[in-house]
Write a protein that holds these residues in place. Structure first.
Motif, mmCIF file in Angstrom:
data_model
loop_
_atom_site.group_PDB
_atom_site.id
_atom_site.type_symbol
_atom_site.label_atom_id
_atom_site.label_comp_id
_atom_site.label_asym_id
_atom_site.label_seq_id
_atom_site.Cartn_x
_atom_site.Cartn_y
_atom_site.Cartn_z
ATOM 1 N N ALA A 267 0.815 -1.215 0.000
ATOM 2 C CA ALA A 267 0.000 0.000 0.000
ATOM 3 C C ALA A 267 0.849 1.266 0.000
ATOM 4 O O ALA A 267 0.451 2.286 -0.560
ATOM 5 C CB ALA A 267 -0.936 -0.004 1.209
ATOM 6 N N GLY A 268 2.021 1.222 0.608
ATOM 7 C CA GLY A 268 2.862 2.411 0.704
ATOM 8 C C GLY A 268 3.618 2.766 -0.556
ATOM 9 O O GLY A 268 4.337 3.763 -0.588
ATOM 10 N N LYS A 269 3.441 1.982 -1.623
ATOM 11 C CA LYS A 269 4.208 2.233 -2.848
ATOM 12 C C LYS A 269 3.857 3.579 -3.486
ATOM 13 O O LYS A 269 4.667 4.154 -4.239
ATOM 14 C CB LYS A 269 3.971 1.117 -3.855
ATOM 15 N N ASP A 270 2.672 4.102 -3.186
ATOM 16 C CA ASP A 270 2.253 5.345 -3.833
ATOM 17 C C ASP A 270 2.799 6.597 -3.152
ATOM 18 O O ASP A 270 2.432 7.716 -3.525
ATOM 19 C CB ASP A 270 0.726 5.405 -3.869
ATOM 20 N N THR A 271 3.668 6.445 -2.172
ATOM 21 C CA THR A 271 4.315 7.604 -1.560
ATOM 22 C C THR A 271 5.608 7.964 -2.276
ATOM 23 O O THR A 271 6.246 8.958 -1.945
ATOM 24 C CB THR A 271 4.628 7.342 -0.077
ATOM 25 N N LEU A 272 5.999 7.148 -3.265
ATOM 26 C CA LEU A 272 7.241 7.385 -4.002
ATOM 27 C C LEU A 272 7.130 6.734 -5.375
ATOM 28 O O LEU A 272 6.137 6.093 -5.691
ATOM 29 C CB LEU A 272 8.439 6.826 -3.232
ATOM 30 N N SER A 273 8.160 6.913 -6.179
ATOM 31 C CA SER A 273 8.234 6.241 -7.467
ATOM 32 C C SER A 273 9.222 5.092 -7.348
ATOM 33 O O SER A 273 10.428 5.321 -7.186
ATOM 34 C CB SER A 273 8.697 7.217 -8.559
ATOM 35 N N ASP A 353 1.906 6.937 -8.420
ATOM 36 C CA ASP A 353 3.330 6.841 -8.088
ATOM 37 C C ASP A 353 4.230 7.051 -9.306
ATOM 38 O O ASP A 353 5.377 6.616 -9.319
ATOM 39 C CB ASP A 353 3.636 5.482 -7.445
ATOM 40 N N HIS A 354 3.727 7.747 -10.311
ATOM 41 C CA HIS A 354 4.512 8.032 -11.507
ATOM 42 C C HIS A 354 4.779 9.526 -11.630
ATOM 43 O O HIS A 354 3.929 10.350 -11.283
ATOM 44 C CB HIS A 354 3.779 7.543 -12.761
ATOM 45 N N THR A 355 5.949 9.858 -12.164
ATOM 46 C CA THR A 355 6.296 11.262 -12.381
ATOM 47 C C THR A 355 5.893 11.733 -13.774
ATOM 48 O O THR A 355 5.810 12.935 -14.027
ATOM 49 C CB THR A 355 7.803 11.490 -12.190
ATOM 50 N N THR A 356 5.685 10.792 -14.700
ATOM 51 C CA THR A 356 5.268 11.125 -16.057
ATOM 52 C C THR A 356 4.077 10.252 -16.448
ATOM 53 O O THR A 356 3.817 9.213 -15.832
ATOM 54 C CB THR A 356 6.410 10.906 -17.061
ATOM 55 N N SER A 357 3.382 10.663 -17.495
ATOM 56 C CA SER A 357 2.241 9.893 -17.962
ATOM 57 C C SER A 357 2.701 8.654 -18.721
ATOM 58 O O SER A 357 3.861 8.537 -19.120
ATOM 59 C CB SER A 357 1.349 10.760 -18.856
ATOM 60 N N HIS A 358 1.772 7.735 -18.949
ATOM 61 C CA HIS A 358 2.088 6.456 -19.577
ATOM 62 C C HIS A 358 0.854 5.962 -20.318
ATOM 63 O O HIS A 358 -0.204 6.620 -20.319
ATOM 64 C CB HIS A 358 2.525 5.440 -18.516
ATOM 65 N N ASP A 359 0.937 4.792 -20.920
ATOM 66 C CA ASP A 359 -0.183 4.254 -21.671
ATOM 67 C C ASP A 359 -1.336 3.880 -20.731
ATOM 68 O O ASP A 359 -1.123 3.602 -19.546
ATOM 69 C CB ASP A 359 0.256 3.027 -22.467
ATOM 70 N N VAL A 360 -2.545 3.838 -21.281
ATOM 71 C CA VAL A 360 -3.720 3.578 -20.461
ATOM 72 C C VAL A 360 -3.895 2.099 -20.134
ATOM 73 O O VAL A 360 -4.653 1.754 -19.211
ATOM 74 C CB VAL A 360 -5.001 4.108 -21.140
ATOM 75 N N ILE A 361 -3.195 1.191 -20.844
ATOM 76 C CA ILE A 361 -3.407 -0.234 -20.585
ATOM 77 C C ILE A 361 -2.162 -1.098 -20.773
ATOM 78 O O ILE A 361 -2.106 -2.232 -20.286
ATOM 79 C CB ILE A 361 -4.544 -0.775 -21.486
ATOM 80 N N THR A 362 -1.113 -0.587 -21.426
ATOM 81 C CA THR A 362 0.072 -1.403 -21.708
ATOM 82 C C THR A 362 0.957 -1.553 -20.475
ATOM 83 O O THR A 362 1.381 -0.557 -19.871
ATOM 84 C CB THR A 362 0.895 -0.789 -22.850
#
Length: 641
Positions: A267-273, A353-362
């Motif tokens: 659960a704590g993974k979303d506090t960082l990348s 937990d991402h600094t940039t955007s990414h694909d919606v499903i890949t």
């Protein structure tokens, strides 16, 4: 008549709003009384003015009556003289009397207004005006004027009370951490005013996590802490056009896992990348969480840019430090009576937990890096970069969403939603709720039916979210799935929600069942069983999974017992398919939330969250599922400003 007018002016000059008044008997035969200091408010002064005016009117009537009686007596003594008076002379007498009354009334009103104005001036100016008024009365009064106002008049000015500024809450937090804006920037008339009249919204937050596995030999206990917040700026609206930008940060000053153990974070993974920690050893992240232009016309809003979008499929899920957002364009309209229409076209997603955007499903990138693309906890791992390439399909995808809500009455609500990732997968969901009253309670039954259509995803990634059936061929192990290369499926969820009229208690029973076909694909944080049977950190939309859940919420604050304190408790029984190796073993979950707000700090909320999961080691002829029992502890602080 002059005597009465002079008496009125002298009496009125001694009345002061919010000042000390001298109590004195002004009878024609008495001497000056001992001065007394009294503090009065403006309301009391106005009341005294009214009393004086009434008294003067009464005195005037007495004088008029006296004069009338005198004329009558004179008439009895001098009948012949009175009879010689002409009608014109009588009219002049009556006119003079009327003029006197008018002068007195006019002066009384003028003096009342003057007193109200004087009460707002400084003490020295007030005394000076009083002295001037007394001198004017003294100079204009005849010899028969009553005793003058005393020279030793004392004035004690009462200090006005400063009103306490009313607290304004600009935003509020819902139980799921969604934010509602209560105060928005106003319409403006120029481009410059868009920025000078914009508003800033702040948020300070802290989230800490501790995950304690039952089997310490097989799994690694993990912990994390995020400390940070956000600043969101909204411009004023010029001809319907406005903008929003939001900067979010989550820092990890302590309670950090070593880089080699970052992969064990739950659960704590979303506090960082995790990707930044692995690649650069960098903890903490600061991102542009929101950045969009908005155009409003009537009851329709159009947004273009990075934004939150809430439907049954997509949510911000802002329960950690940074929200889940999407890049694209959306329309939200309430132009149709009793309806709401939402449409969206998104080209990318940015998980929490991402600094940039990414694909919606890949899943994964061209280098096979799991954390560099869409790695949501509910991602279909078979729909990865490599598998799309092998199938000759594009690795970039768009997300189209539409939702129509119809609420013809306060009791009934119907929602139809549609989502598609073209050439991959589609989903049509309908939902209905009807509210009825049972004594002192309201009861709202609800139903959700979700139908998932395979548009090519099954051939690429298989029926299992684990991705283990991506390369399945006829005759190979189907891992418990009836149609291993198809993602056609459906989900049925039912619930009943009861609330008492005082708002202190809420009770819920929910049930969900997934068809024994493919798993439900939903990596956009809009949980398919959310609001029905999902407990904290649980994913119960695998094929042939059935869940029962009960929930109770009690608000001690509304009950008048503990101010600002609320408790929510859930108990869920999750029945997974024992013959499917890729799904969890059966389990029960107890999940408790404690909320506390404070009067002294109304925009601050503290929350303690606890969950205990009791799993089973399940062994069948084809499966061997480990015991994944654990306890989870969370502490959250949120402050909005």
């Amino acid at each position: 008549m002059n005597k009465v007018t002079t008496l009125s002016l002298l009496t009125s000059s001694l009345l002061f709003s919010e000042s000390t008044l001298m109590k004195r008997d002004y009878s024609s035969s008495s001497s000056v009384a001992t001065p007394t200091t009294v503090s009065v408010s403006s309301e009391e002064a106005e009341a005294r003015v009214s009393e004086v005016a009434k008294s003067e009117a009464h005195n005037l009537k007495l004088v008029a009556k006296s004069e009338k009686d005198g004329i009558a007596r004179a008439g009895r003594d001098e009948k012949s003289s009175i009879q010689t008076l002409s009608a014109q002379q009588k009219s002049e007498i009556e006119s003079a009397t009327s003029t006197g009354v008018s002068e007195i009334s006019q002066k009384s009103a003028e003096e009342k207004n003057s007193i109200s104005a004087l009460a707002q001036q400084e003490r020295e100016k007030f005394l000076a005006l009083v002295e001037t008024s007394n001198n004017e009365i003294k100079n204009s009064a005849p010899a028969t004027t009553p005793t003058e106002a005393p020279a030793d008049l004392k004035v004690d000015v009462e200090k006005p009370k400063t009103a306490k500024a009313k607290h304004i809450t600009k935003r509020t937090l819902a139980g799921n951490m969604n934010i509602t804006y209560k105060v928005l920037p106003e319409d403006v008339d120029s481009f410059q005013e868009m920025f000078t009249k914009g508003l800033v919204y702040g948020r300070l937050r802290m989230n800490s996590f501790h995950w304690d596995w039952k089997d310490d030999d097989k799994y690694t206990d993990n912990y994390a802490l995020g400390l940070g917040g956000s600043l969101v700026y909204k411009t004023g609206r010029l001809n319907g056009l406005s903008g929003t930008v939001g900067l979010y940060t989550s820092q990890n000053p302590f309670m950090t896992m070593d880089p080699e153990n970052a992969g064990s974070l739950k659960a704590g993974k979303d506090t960082l990348s995790r990707y930044d920690v692995k690649a650069q050893g960098q903890y903490g992240l600061t991102v542009l969480g929101e950045s969009y232009l908005q155009y409003d016309t009537g009851k329709t809003k159009v947004k273009f840019g990075r934004q939150m979008f809430h439907t049954v499929f997509t949510k911000s899920n802002d329960t950690k430090m940074i929200p889940n957002t999407f890049d694209g364009i959306s329309v939200d309209s309430k132009s149709i009576p009793n309806s709401r229409l939402q449409l969206a076209y998104f080209q990318a997603q940015k998980l929490r937990d991402h600094t940039t955007s990414h694909d919606v499903i890949t899943f994964k990138d061209e280098n096979g890096e799991s954390w560099a693309n869409n790695d949501d906890s509910a991602i279909h791992k078979g729909l990865n970069f490599s598998n799309f390439q092998k199938a000759g399909e594009s690795t970039h995808h768009n997300l189209l969403v539409g939702a129509y809500e119809w609420k013809p009455t306060k009791k009934f609500q119907f929602i139809a939603s549609y989502l598609t990732v073209p050439d991959v997968i589609s989903n049509l969901t309908v939902e209905a709720h009807y509210k009825t009253s049972v004594g002192e309670w309201s009861v709202t039954p609800g139903i959700r039916y979700m139908s998932q259509f395979d548009d090519g995803a099954g051939q690429v990634g298989g029926a299992s979210l684990k991705g283990s059936l991506a390369s399945w061929t006829e005759g190979a192990d189907a891992r418990g799935y009836k149609d291993p290369d198809s993602l056609d499926s459906s989900l049925l969820a039912l619930r009943a929600v009861a609330k008492n009229k005082s708002g202190t208690t809420k009770l819920l029973y929910g049930y969900s069942a997934v068809e024994d076909k493919g798993d439900i694909v939903a990596p956009w944080r809009g949980f398919p069983t959310g609001g029905y049977t999902r407990a904290m950190a649980q994913y119960n939309w695998n094929a042939n999974t059935k869940t029962h859940m009960v929930q109770g919420v009690y608000d001690f604050g509304k009950a008048g017992k503990i101010d600002g304190f609320k408790v929510s408790a859930r108990y869920a029984i999750m029945d997974f398919d024992d013959n499917k190796q890729d799904v969890e073993s059966d389990r029960t979950i107890v999940h408790i939330d404690l909320f506390k707000k404070f009067k002294a700090l109304p925009d601050f909320e503290a929350k303690v969250r606890f969950a205990t999961v009791d799993s089973k080691h399940t062994v069948t002829e084809t499966t061997d599922k480990p015991d994944t029992s654990y306890n989870e502890y969370r502490l959250e602080f949120n402050y909005l400003f």
